[in-house]
Design an enzyme around this catalytic site. Structure first.
Site, PDB file in Angstrom:
ATOM      1  N   CYS A  35       4.280 -15.308   0.300  1.00  0.00           N
ATOM      2  CA  CYS A  35       4.705 -14.195   1.190  1.00  0.00           C
ATOM      3  C   CYS A  35       3.474 -13.791   2.100  1.00  0.00           C
ATOM      4  CB  CYS A  35       5.047 -12.759   0.422  1.00  0.00           C
ATOM      5  SG  CYS A  35       5.322 -11.426   1.231  1.00  0.00           S
TER       6      CYS A  35
ATOM      7  N   CYS B 134      12.035  -5.675   1.815  1.00  0.00           N
ATOM      8  CA  CYS B 134      11.427  -6.533   0.776  1.00  0.00           C
ATOM      9  C   CYS B 134      12.226  -6.392  -0.673  1.00  0.00           C
ATOM     10  CB  CYS B 134       9.944  -6.174   0.875  1.00  0.00           C
ATOM     11  SG  CYS B 134       9.056  -6.725  -0.794  1.00  0.00           S
TER      12      CYS B 134
ATOM     13  N   CYS C  72       0.952  -1.013   0.037  1.00  0.00           N
ATOM     14  CA  CYS C  72      -0.128   0.042  -0.097  1.00  0.00           C
ATOM     15  C   CYS C  72       0.774   1.050   0.004  1.00  0.00           C
ATOM     16  CB  CYS C  72      -0.805   0.161   1.317  1.00  0.00           C
ATOM     17  SG  CYS C  72      -2.111  -1.325   1.421  1.00  0.00           S
TER      18      CYS C  72
ATOM     19  N   ASP D  42      10.728  -9.188 -18.674  1.00  0.00           N
ATOM     20  CA  ASP D  42       9.651  -8.819 -17.749  1.00  0.00           C
ATOM     21  C   ASP D  42      10.189  -8.856 -16.294  1.00  0.00           C
ATOM     22  OD1 ASP D  42       7.015  -8.082 -16.702  1.00  0.00           O
ATOM     23  OD2 ASP D  42       5.997  -9.750 -17.051  1.00  0.00           O
ATOM     24  N   ASP D  43       9.170  -8.287 -15.173  1.00  0.00           N
ATOM     25  CA  ASP D  43       9.942  -8.257 -13.808  1.00  0.00           C
ATOM     26  C   ASP D  43       9.784  -9.743 -12.999  1.00  0.00           C
ATOM     27  OD1 ASP D  43       7.425  -7.798 -12.097  1.00  0.00           O
ATOM     28  OD2 ASP D  43       7.169  -6.521 -13.767  1.00  0.00           O
TER      29      ASP D  43
ATOM     30  N   CYS E 207      10.278 -15.113  -0.278  1.00  0.00           N
ATOM     31  CA  CYS E 207       9.380 -15.759  -1.412  1.00  0.00           C
ATOM     32  C   CYS E 207      10.299 -16.587  -2.342  1.00  0.00           C
ATOM     33  CB  CYS E 207       8.555 -14.861  -2.003  1.00  0.00           C
ATOM     34  SG  CYS E 207       9.311 -13.420  -2.738  1.00  0.00           S
TER      35      CYS E 207
ATOM     36  N   CYS F 240      14.752  -8.990   2.744  1.00  0.00           N
ATOM     37  CA  CYS F 240      14.081 -10.670   2.818  1.00  0.00           C
ATOM     38  C   CYS F 240      13.804 -11.196   1.670  1.00  0.00           C
ATOM     39  CB  CYS F 240      12.451  -9.898   3.165  1.00  0.00           C
ATOM     40  SG  CYS F 240      11.558 -11.296   3.424  1.00  0.00           S
TER      41      CYS F 240
HETATM   42  P1  AMP Z   1       1.313 -13.880 -13.732  1.00  0.00           P
HETATM   43  O1  AMP Z   1       0.796 -13.430 -15.015  1.00  0.00           O
HETATM   44  O2  AMP Z   1       0.617 -14.442 -12.818  1.00  0.00           O
HETATM   45  O3  AMP Z   1       2.719 -14.744 -14.042  1.00  0.00           O
HETATM   46  O4  AMP Z   1       1.819 -12.481 -12.963  1.00  0.00           O
HETATM   47  C1  AMP Z   1       3.072 -11.874 -13.539  1.00  0.00           C
HETATM   48  C2  AMP Z   1       2.942 -10.396 -13.730  1.00  0.00           C
HETATM   49  O5  AMP Z   1       2.119  -9.829 -12.728  1.00  0.00           O
HETATM   50  C3  AMP Z   1       4.087  -9.746 -14.234  1.00  0.00           C
HETATM   51  O6  AMP Z   1       4.063  -9.154 -15.262  1.00  0.00           O
HETATM   52  C4  AMP Z   1       4.366  -8.524 -12.899  1.00  0.00           C
HETATM   53  O7  AMP Z   1       4.561  -7.454 -13.491  1.00  0.00           O
HETATM   54  C5  AMP Z   1       2.890  -8.805 -12.191  1.00  0.00           C
HETATM   55  N1  AMP Z   1       3.326  -8.916 -10.733  1.00  0.00           N
HETATM   56  C6  AMP Z   1       4.116  -9.555 -10.371  1.00  0.00           C
HETATM   57  N2  AMP Z   1       3.614  -9.686  -8.752  1.00  0.00           N
HETATM   58  C7  AMP Z   1       2.707  -8.716  -8.628  1.00  0.00           C
HETATM   59  C8  AMP Z   1       2.095  -8.543  -7.417  1.00  0.00           C
HETATM   60  N3  AMP Z   1       2.438  -8.956  -6.087  1.00  0.00           N
HETATM   61  N4  AMP Z   1       1.169  -7.538  -7.542  1.00  0.00           N
HETATM   62  C9  AMP Z   1       0.658  -7.209  -8.622  1.00  0.00           C
HETATM   63  N5  AMP Z   1       1.236  -7.407 -10.106  1.00  0.00           N
HETATM   64  C10 AMP Z   1       2.461  -8.256  -9.905  1.00  0.00           C
END
Ligand code: AMP
Length: 466
Positions: free
Chosen positions: A379, A229, A2, A342-343, A431, A428
Site C-alpha cells: 500500500c 480504504c 493517523c 483474526d483480522d 493491496c 480501494c
Molecule cells: P503479522 O503478524 O505480520 O501477520 O501481522 C498481522 C497482525 O497485525 C494482525 O493481528 C493484525 O491485527 C495486525 N495488523 C495488520 N495490519 C496492520 C497494520 N497496518 N498496522 C498495525 N497492525 C496491523
C-alpha cells in the site's frame, strides 16, 4: 494511518486532549495538540499516547490534534523528532495536520521534506501566497499536483477548514453544535464531545467553518470513482465509529457471518470454540460463533498496556513483542478444536505464534480464519505495508501459508464477500488486487516491477524522479 482532530469554539485544552485519546488506536508513536490564542499558535507534543501531552489549564477557540502512526520518516525517539515528524504544524497564519500518504512528494519538490504533513503545510502556504489567501484556489492547486491520500484539518486566519483528497481514501467526518464545530478522523470523537455527526467530508470537498456554526463547502476536485480504504473497516477504525454511514462494528460482524459460510463449505470438523484474537476481530468471531452455533470463548487475552507492536523493525524484536502481547487460558485449550479469528495476516508472525502457542497448550486442532482477503500488494497510501517482502501472501499460496503457520486449516475472506460486507462500491482494494487508483502509485509499482521489486526499503520514500 493517523488520527486528526480540529475544534472551532471555546474548548478546554485538557478536554481536547481527552478527545484525542479516542484516536489513539490510529497512531501510538506520538501525538500533538496545537492551539491558537490571539494570533499565536502554540503546540505541545509527546512520544506515545495523547495522555502524555502537557497542556496548560486554559481554553482555546481553535484547536488541532494529531496521533501519529509512522508511514513516512522514522519512529519518534527524541524531542527533535517530535518537531520534525509530528503534527500539527504551523507555518505563518496556517496550521494543519493530516492523515494519509503523499506518494509523489519527492518528485514535485526540489526541497527535502522529512514528513509529508510539513510538505503539505509548506506547499499550501506557497499556494495561499500566490492566490491572495484564497483557500479554495490554494487547494485546487494542491490537489492538481499532489498524488496520494490526504484527509486534513487546519486553521487559517480564525477559520477551521477540512479537506479530503478526491479519492477519499482516509476517513474524515464533522459535526456542529451551537457552541462548536468538530472535524475528526472518526465519529466517536463527536459522540464524546456531545456534537451530532453531520456527515463525512465528501471526497474532493473543502469545508471552511466560521464562528456561529457557519460553513462554506467547495467542490475542489471530482473523481468519478472514490476509493475508500477498506482496511479502515477491517482493522484501523474503532468499532463504534460510523464511516460513510456504515457502523464499523456492523461491518466486522457481517465479515464474520460470510466467513462462517466459507468455513462451512470447507467441510471441516466442528470446532469446540470460536476464539477471537483481541481486539479487532471480536465482532467477526461473535458472528462466526452465532452462525456456526459454536460457543465463543475469549481464551486469548491481550496485555492491554502494550501498544500496537506492528512497527518494530527487526523480526527478532517483532517476535519478542508478539510473544509478550497475549496470555492464554490454558485449561480451556487441552484437547479442543479451536477456530481462531483474526483480522489479517501480514507477515504471518502473529498467526504462526498463536497456532504454536495453542498447540503447545494441547489444542487438538487449530483452524485460522482471517476477515481480510490475502494482502498481496503493498500500500502506498498510508497502511504500513509498503513492500512486497513483508507480505507473505505476495509470494506464497494459501495452502503454503497454512503450512507455514502450521494451522490445520486456513480460511480467508474473499474479495467480493469483503466488498459486500462493507456495503460500499467505491473501495480501494489495491493491496488485494494491485489496482492502484492514482497515477503516481501505478508508476511506483511499474518502476519497482521493472527493477525486480523485492527491496525492503519503504518504497514510497524512494525518489522516483531521478
Ligand atoms: P503479522 O503478524 O505480520 O501477520 O501481522 C498481522 C497482525 O497485525 C494482525 O493481528 C493484525 O491485527 C495486525 N495488523 C495488520 N495490519 C496492520 C497494520 N497496518 N498496522 C498495525 N497492525 C496491523
Amino acid at each position: 494511518m493517523c488520527g486528526v482532530l480540529g475544534i472551532l469554539g471555546n474548548y478546554p485544552l485538557t478536554m481536547a486532549r481527552g478527545l484525542l485519546l479516542l484516536l489513539a488506536h490510529r497512531g501510538q508513536d506520538a501525538s500533538g495538540l496545537l492551539w491558537v490564542v490571539g494570533n499565536e499558535a502554540t503546540s505541545s507534543k509527546s512520544i506515545g499516547n495523547p495522555d502524555r501531552i502537557f497542556v496548560p489549564e486554559i481554553a482555546s477557540s481553535q484547536i488541532l490534534g494529531s496521533t501519529r502512526y509512522p508511514t513516512t520518516g522514522k519512529r519518534v525517539a527524541s524531542e527533535e523528532d517530535l518537531d520534525t515528524f509530528v503534527g500539527p504544524f504551523n507555518v505563518g497564519d496556517l496550521s494543519l495536520t493530516h492523515n494519509g500518504n503523499i506518494t509523489n512528494m519527492h518528485s514535485i519538490s526540489n526541497l527535502k521534506f522529512d514528513c509529508d504533513t510539513e510538505f503539505i503545510a509548506v506547499k499550501l502556504t506557497q499556494n495561499l501566497t500566490e492566490n491572495n489567501g484564497n483557500l479554495p484556489s490554494a487547494f485546487s492547486a494542491l490537489q492538481s499536483e499532489v498524488d496520494g491520500a490526504f484527509s486534513l484539518v487546519g486553521v487559517y486566519r480564525g477559520k477551521l477548514f477540512a479537506y479530503r483528497d478526491s479519492h477519499g481514501f482516509k476517513p474524515l467526518v464533522f459535526g456542529r453544535s451551537k457552541q462548536k464545530t468538530i472535524v475528526a478522523s472518526e465519529s466517536t470523537v463527536l459522540d464524546m464531545a456531545g456534537v451530532p455527526l453531520e456527515r463525512d467530508v465528501y471526497p474532493g470537498e473543502l469545508l471552511i467553518f466560521g464562528d456561529g456554526g457557519t460553513m462554506e463547502s467547495y467542490s475542489i476536485s471530482q473523481s468519478l470513482t472514490h476509493s475508500h480504504c477498506f482496511f479502515e473497516y477491517v482493522y484501523f477504525a474503532h468499532p463504534a465509529a460510523t464511516l460513510e454511514n456504515q457502523l464499523v462494528y456492523d461491518v466486522r460482524f457481517r465479515l464474520g457471518r460470510v466467513l462462517a459460510q466459507t468455513f462451512l463449505k470447507m467441510n471441516l470438523e466442528r470446532p469446540d470454540y470460536v476464539v477471537p484474537v483481541p481486539d479487532t476481530s471480536r465482532p467477526a468471531a461473535q458472528a462466526m460463533a452465532e452462525t456456526l452455533s459454536v460457543p465463543m470463548r475469549e481464551i486469548i487475552l491481550k496485555n492491554r498496556y502494550l501498544g500496537r507492536t506492528f512497527i518494530v523493525r527487526s523480526q527478532e524484536e517483532r517476535d519478542a513483542m508478539a510473544r509478550s502481547k497475549y496470555l492464554y487460558l490454558d485449561d480451556k485449550i487441552r484437547g479442543k478444536i479451536i477456530l481462531v479469528v483474526d483480522d489479517s495476516i501480514v507477515r504471518g508472525t502473529t498467526a504462526k505464534m498463536i497456532v504454536a502457542d495453542l498447540k503447545k497448550r494441547g489444542a487438538a486442532k487449530v483452524y485460522f480464519a482471517v476477515t481480510c482477503p490475502p494482502q498481496t500488494h503493498p500500500c502506498y497510501y498510508g497502511i504500513d505495508i509498503s513492500t512486497d517482502t513483508e507480505l507473505i501472501a505476495s509470494t506464497t499460496e494459501i495452502e503454503a501459508i497454512a503450512e507455514y503457520i502450521e494451522a490445520d486449516a486456513l480460511i480467508y475472506q474473499e474479495e467480493h464477500t469483503l466488498s459486500n460486507a462493507i456495503g460500499l462500491k467505491d473501495l480501494c482494494l489495491a493491496c488485494l488486487n494491485g489496482e492502484y487508483p492514482t497515477e503516481h502509485a501505478r508508476r511506483i509499482r511499474e518502476e519497482l516491477q521493472e527493477q525486480g521489486a523485492s527491496s525492503i526499503e519503504r518504497d514510497y520514500e524512494r525518489d522516483f524522479s531521478k
